[in-house]
Design an enzyme around this catalytic site. Structure first.
Site, PDB file in Angstrom:
ATOM      1  N   GLU A  20      -2.640 -17.306 -20.203  1.00 41.07           N
ATOM      2  CA  GLU A  20      -1.621 -17.244 -19.586  1.00 41.07           C
ATOM      3  C   GLU A  20      -0.924 -18.722 -19.198  1.00 41.07           C
ATOM      4  O   GLU A  20       0.215 -18.581 -18.687  1.00 41.07           O
ATOM      5  CB  GLU A  20      -1.769 -16.449 -18.270  1.00 41.07           C
ATOM      6  CG  GLU A  20      -2.910 -16.974 -17.409  1.00 41.07           C
ATOM      7  CD  GLU A  20      -3.122 -16.012 -16.338  1.00 41.07           C
ATOM      8  OE1 GLU A  20      -2.539 -15.195 -15.672  1.00 41.07           O
ATOM      9  OE2 GLU A  20      -4.333 -16.056 -15.565  1.00 41.07           O
TER      10      GLU A  20
ATOM     11  N   ARG B 298       8.751 -15.914 -12.449  1.00 37.61           N
ATOM     12  CA  ARG B 298       8.577 -14.373 -12.592  1.00 37.61           C
ATOM     13  C   ARG B 298       9.332 -13.525 -11.269  1.00 37.61           C
ATOM     14  O   ARG B 298       9.645 -12.293 -11.455  1.00 37.61           O
ATOM     15  CB  ARG B 298       7.123 -13.972 -13.076  1.00 37.61           C
ATOM     16  CG  ARG B 298       5.975 -14.089 -11.844  1.00 37.61           C
ATOM     17  CD  ARG B 298       4.745 -13.995 -12.501  1.00 37.61           C
ATOM     18  NE  ARG B 298       4.004 -12.708 -12.122  1.00 37.61           N
ATOM     19  CZ  ARG B 298       2.791 -12.722 -12.159  1.00 37.61           C
ATOM     20  NH1 ARG B 298       2.045 -13.446 -12.943  1.00 37.61           N
ATOM     21  NH2 ARG B 298       2.299 -11.369 -11.976  1.00 37.61           N
TER      22      ARG B 298
ATOM     23  N   HIS C  16       0.657  -1.111   0.013  1.00 45.04           N
ATOM     24  CA  HIS C  16      -0.175   0.129  -0.061  1.00 45.04           C
ATOM     25  C   HIS C  16       1.174   1.102   0.136  1.00 45.04           C
ATOM     26  O   HIS C  16       0.588   2.282  -0.657  1.00 45.04           O
ATOM     27  CB  HIS C  16      -0.770   0.018   1.114  1.00 45.04           C
ATOM     28  CG  HIS C  16      -2.086  -0.860   1.142  1.00 45.04           C
ATOM     29  ND1 HIS C  16      -2.417  -1.606   2.253  1.00 45.04           N
ATOM     30  CD2 HIS C  16      -2.901  -1.096   0.024  1.00 45.04           C
ATOM     31  CE1 HIS C  16      -3.502  -2.374   1.667  1.00 45.04           C
ATOM     32  NE2 HIS C  16      -3.796  -1.875   0.314  1.00 45.04           N
TER      33      HIS C  16
ATOM     34  N   CYS D  55      -2.674  -7.824 -21.503  1.00 44.55           N
ATOM     35  CA  CYS D  55      -2.771  -6.935 -20.057  1.00 44.55           C
ATOM     36  C   CYS D  55      -1.823  -7.429 -19.212  1.00 44.55           C
ATOM     37  O   CYS D  55      -1.471  -6.976 -18.108  1.00 44.55           O
ATOM     38  CB  CYS D  55      -4.176  -7.288 -19.246  1.00 44.55           C
ATOM     39  SG  CYS D  55      -4.142  -9.048 -18.852  1.00 44.55           S
TER      40      CYS D  55
ATOM     41  N   ASN E 118       2.498 -11.962 -18.069  1.00 40.52           N
ATOM     42  CA  ASN E 118       3.345 -12.078 -16.858  1.00 40.52           C
ATOM     43  C   ASN E 118       3.541 -13.627 -16.461  1.00 40.52           C
ATOM     44  O   ASN E 118       4.594 -14.117 -16.366  1.00 40.52           O
ATOM     45  CB  ASN E 118       2.744 -11.519 -15.492  1.00 40.52           C
ATOM     46  CG  ASN E 118       2.483  -9.979 -15.785  1.00 40.52           C
ATOM     47  OD1 ASN E 118       3.282  -9.396 -16.798  1.00 40.52           O
ATOM     48  ND2 ASN E 118       1.708  -9.319 -15.034  1.00 40.52           N
ATOM     49  N   ASP E 119       2.333 -14.252 -16.544  1.00 40.19           N
ATOM     50  CA  ASP E 119       2.228 -15.695 -16.262  1.00 40.19           C
ATOM     51  C   ASP E 119       2.898 -16.551 -17.442  1.00 40.19           C
ATOM     52  O   ASP E 119       3.461 -17.482 -17.502  1.00 40.19           O
ATOM     53  CB  ASP E 119       1.021 -16.269 -15.616  1.00 40.19           C
ATOM     54  CG  ASP E 119       0.950 -15.973 -14.313  1.00 40.19           C
ATOM     55  OD1 ASP E 119       1.935 -16.359 -13.486  1.00 40.19           O
ATOM     56  OD2 ASP E 119      -0.084 -15.761 -13.829  1.00 40.19           O
TER      57      ASP E 119
ATOM     58  N   ARG F 175     -11.558  -9.252 -13.431  1.00 37.72           N
ATOM     59  CA  ARG F 175     -11.069 -10.539 -13.393  1.00 37.72           C
ATOM     60  C   ARG F 175     -11.506 -11.006 -12.131  1.00 37.72           C
ATOM     61  O   ARG F 175     -11.418 -10.695 -11.202  1.00 37.72           O
ATOM     62  CB  ARG F 175      -9.492 -10.548 -13.634  1.00 37.72           C
ATOM     63  CG  ARG F 175      -9.107 -11.978 -13.577  1.00 37.72           C
ATOM     64  CD  ARG F 175      -7.563 -12.145 -13.869  1.00 37.72           C
ATOM     65  NE  ARG F 175      -6.851 -11.327 -12.600  1.00 37.72           N
ATOM     66  CZ  ARG F 175      -5.512 -11.346 -12.273  1.00 37.72           C
ATOM     67  NH1 ARG F 175      -4.787 -11.717 -13.508  1.00 37.72           N
ATOM     68  NH2 ARG F 175      -5.098 -10.966 -11.368  1.00 37.72           N
TER      69      ARG F 175
HETATM   70  C1  PEP Z   1      -0.454 -11.884 -15.876  1.00 35.88           C
HETATM   71  O1  PEP Z   1      -0.430 -13.027 -15.834  1.00 35.88           O
HETATM   72  O2  PEP Z   1       0.152 -11.457 -17.065  1.00 35.88           O
HETATM   73  C2  PEP Z   1      -1.450 -11.194 -15.477  1.00 35.88           C
HETATM   74  C3  PEP Z   1      -1.894  -9.831 -16.137  1.00 35.88           C
HETATM   75  O3  PEP Z   1      -1.741 -11.300 -14.163  1.00 35.88           O
HETATM   76  P1  PEP Z   1      -1.095 -11.343 -12.822  1.00 35.88           P
HETATM   77  O4  PEP Z   1       0.079 -10.412 -13.050  1.00 35.88           O
HETATM   78  O5  PEP Z   1      -2.406 -10.813 -11.861  1.00 35.88           O
HETATM   79  O6  PEP Z   1      -0.653 -12.654 -12.700  1.00 35.88           O
HETATM   80 MG    MG Z   2      -1.509 -14.104 -14.190  1.00 33.33          MG
END
Ligand code: PEP
Ligand code: MG
Length: 590
Positions: free
Chosen positions: A440, A474, A198, A511, A463-464, A341
């Site tokens: 993902e 990651r 935060h 995203c 990201n995943d 989501r």
């Molecule tokens: C992702 O995995 O790219 C994603 C946007 O979700 P998070 O970062 O919340 O896992």
């Molecule tokens: Mg993800």
């Protein structure tokens, strides 16, 4: 002018809020909070000891209430964080367990509280999800304020600082951060905390530089030391040389000029040189961040992560609580869209800190849609809340961690049941709400053509997707150099997803963080990705980059990219082709 008086030292931490500040250090103490003694309490005095603890909780709550009341207008958008802390005061984990420990172990309240908090810390530190781990900080902040009242330590009033300083603290609680007066505090650095804490979020919204997670900075920096905080690079320089001072003063000026350009241009549309309008949206975790998305010129919310409400609560949040937060976002962002989501955490850990469900690989475990399908009631509550919010604007539903087609069918069945129940109760919702899935997991990417038959859109979660495709954790620093968005395999996977979406006539969004780096945009545009969502601060630079590109050229460019066999080859090609655009200062000072 500040003068160097010692040996320069550089330390690296987490770049939590961009910008540069130079000034004198001001240490915010935690005296009396860390060093606590244990003593036994006679059985007949236990009631009195529990009363002492309850009084300390009450005092801490009163203090926080006062802070909430006095919170300046600029900051009121974050009042919910402080209100969350109010709830945590009575959290079973903290409040109930401390009382139990006093009674069962016959120990003083300070020791009982310290033991309970150590257990919470240990439990959270085992979690691989950095988001959840940083949420433990909330519990620690709350317990610190109780402890201060128990030991009778003076509360440091950040509000009363009388000179311009840079705060140096073990950690700053949201309550403390909210007292920051922008004319006095230029920036801050802390031992603890991370990007998703935060404190980090608040620093970004106050737009002051911050470097967090420096581990032992409070032991290295002394009051009145001259320090440079580079919140963009995550670096703190202690006792800088005169040369470093001059260099960073110049960088600071350039950064400020860059910010001015960004804010002037952030509301221009993301339209390519050949006239194609792209959508650049923001990712948020807290309803209040919607304001930042608007300020940075976002075209909507492409990813609303909904985990926070589950964690900040002592039990599962009610449908009305969820609905209120979703509606807050919808009300502000309408007529732009918001993609909500569904829950993407290992739910047991999120909602009950006491859970002993132990998973060796939680990232590959019972999370996201897998968890929700095992707990249909919890899932249905969330879906009803999202559906109710959909009556007030343009809402989409996004399902995370899909790895097989059956999961979509099952999730849609529960969604239909949720919709039917609302229908029966005469409650409004958008009957044509779009339902999409995160792509993902590699299996979802490979089966994209099958998945496309059952959904309205894809959202590529890089990201995943990168983590799972390249088998690179990651959040593991040791292998961070292998985490490569422009890896040829990643590019081919994204191409496959985009091609399938196009051929199936459904929308494809991206995203993950990959979407927010201007360097990746020529590749993404060439692959046909035209809807992007990123952290709000990245929006202006991404829009600016898009305005410098042509889709036609990018399509030609991608045929060359696809011939490359290594990440380095792709990056060189991007540099050689788009280097002159990327060298624009807007992409380098941020
Ligand atoms: C992702 O995995 O790219 C994603 C946007 O979700 P998070 O970062 O919340 O896992
Ligand atoms: Mg993800």
């Amino acid at each position: 002018m500040l003068k160097n008086n010692g040996t320069e030292m550089q330390i690296h931490g987490i770049a939590a809020s961009p910008g540069i500040c130079i000034g004198k250090a001001y240490l915010v103490g935690r005296e009396g909070v860390d060093v606590v003694e244990k003593y036994f309490v006679k059985r007949e005095n236990l009631k009195e000891e529990i009363k002492r603890f309850k009084n300390a909780v009450k005092k801490a709550k009163d203090e926080l209430n006062k802070i909430i009341e006095q919170t300046p207008k600029d900051f009121s958008q974050h009042a919910h964080i402080l209100e969350t802390h109010m709830v945590l005061f009575k959290d079973k984990m903290l409040y109930g367990r401390t009382i139990e420990t006093i009674e069962n172990e016959q120990v003083n309240a300070e020791w009982a509280l310290k033991t309970v908090v150590s257990n919470v810390k240990a439990m959270f530190s085992d979690m691989t999800d950095s988001y959840l781990r940083t949420r433990a900080a909330d519990i620690i902040h709350v317990s610190d304020s109780i402890m201060r009242n128990l030991v009778g330590a003076e509360t440091e009033s950040i509000a009363s600082i009388g000179k311009q300083v840079i705060l140096v603290a073990t950690d700053l609680s949201p309550a403390e951060t909210s007292q920051i007066q922008l004319e006095k505090v230029m920036g801050f650095v802390t031992d603890r905390g991370g990007k998703a804490s935060h404190t980090g979020i608040i620093a970004r919204s106050l737009e002051i530089p911050a470097v967090l997670g420096l581990e032992n900075v409070t032991r290295i920096i002394k009051n009145d030391d001259i320090i440079i905080v580079d919140g963009t690079a995550g670096v703190v320089i202690i006792n800088p040389t005169d040369q470093a001072l001059i260099q960073f003063e110049e960088r600071k000026e350039r950064y400020e000029a860059h910010k001015a350009v960004i804010s002037r241009e952030s509301h221009l549309p993301a339209e390519t040189l050949d006239g194609i309008r792209l959508q650049v949206m923001g990712n948020i975790e807290f309803p209040e961040e919607v304001v930042a998305v608007m300020a940075y010129g976002g075209d909507g919310i492409g990813l609303y992560r909904t985990e926070f409400q589950y964690l900040s609560h002592s039990g599962f949040p009610s449908e009305d609580e969820l609905f209120d937060k979703y509606k807050d976002v919808v009300d502000v962002i309408t007529p732009r869209p918001v993609t909500i989501r569904t829950l993407d955490v290992d739910g047991d850990k999120a909602v009950s800190y006491a859970s002993d469900a132990d998973e060796a690989n939680p990232v590959l475990g019972l999370r996201g849609i897998r968890y929700c399908l095992q707990k249909p009631d919890i899932f249905k509550t969330q879906l009803r809340a999202i559906l109710r919010a959909s009556a007030f604007g343009h809402v989409r539903i996004l399902l995370p961690m899909i790895s097989c087609h059956e999961e979509i069918l099952e999730a849609k069945k529960i969604l239909n049941e949720a919709a039917d129940s609302l229908e029966n109760e005469g409650i409004d919702y958008d009957g044509n709400i779009e339902v999409g899935i995160m792509i993902e997991v590699p299996s979802a990417a490979i089966l994209a053509d099958i998945m496309a038959k059952s959904v309205d859109f894809f959202s590529i979660g890089t990201n995943d997707l990168i983590q799972f495709s390249l088998a690179v954790d990651r959040v593991n620093r040791q292998v961070a150099h292998l985490y490569q968005p422009l890896h040829p395999a990643v590019i081919r996977i994204v191409k496959h997803i985009a091609d399938v979406a196009r051929d199936s006539g459904i929308n494809v969004f991206m995203c993950g963080e990959m979407a927010g780096d201007p360097m990746n945009l020529p590749v993404l545009l060439g692959l046909g990705i035209k809807k992007l969502s990123m952290n709000p601060q990245s929006i202006p630079a991404a829009k600016k980059m898009i305005r410098s590109l042509s889709i036609n050229e990018a399509r030609f460019f991608i045929t060359e990219v696809l011939k490359e066999t290594s990440t380095k080859g792709v990056m060189n090609l991007v540099q050689n082709t788009y280097g002159s655009i990327l060298s624009d200062k807007i992409f380098n000072e941020g």
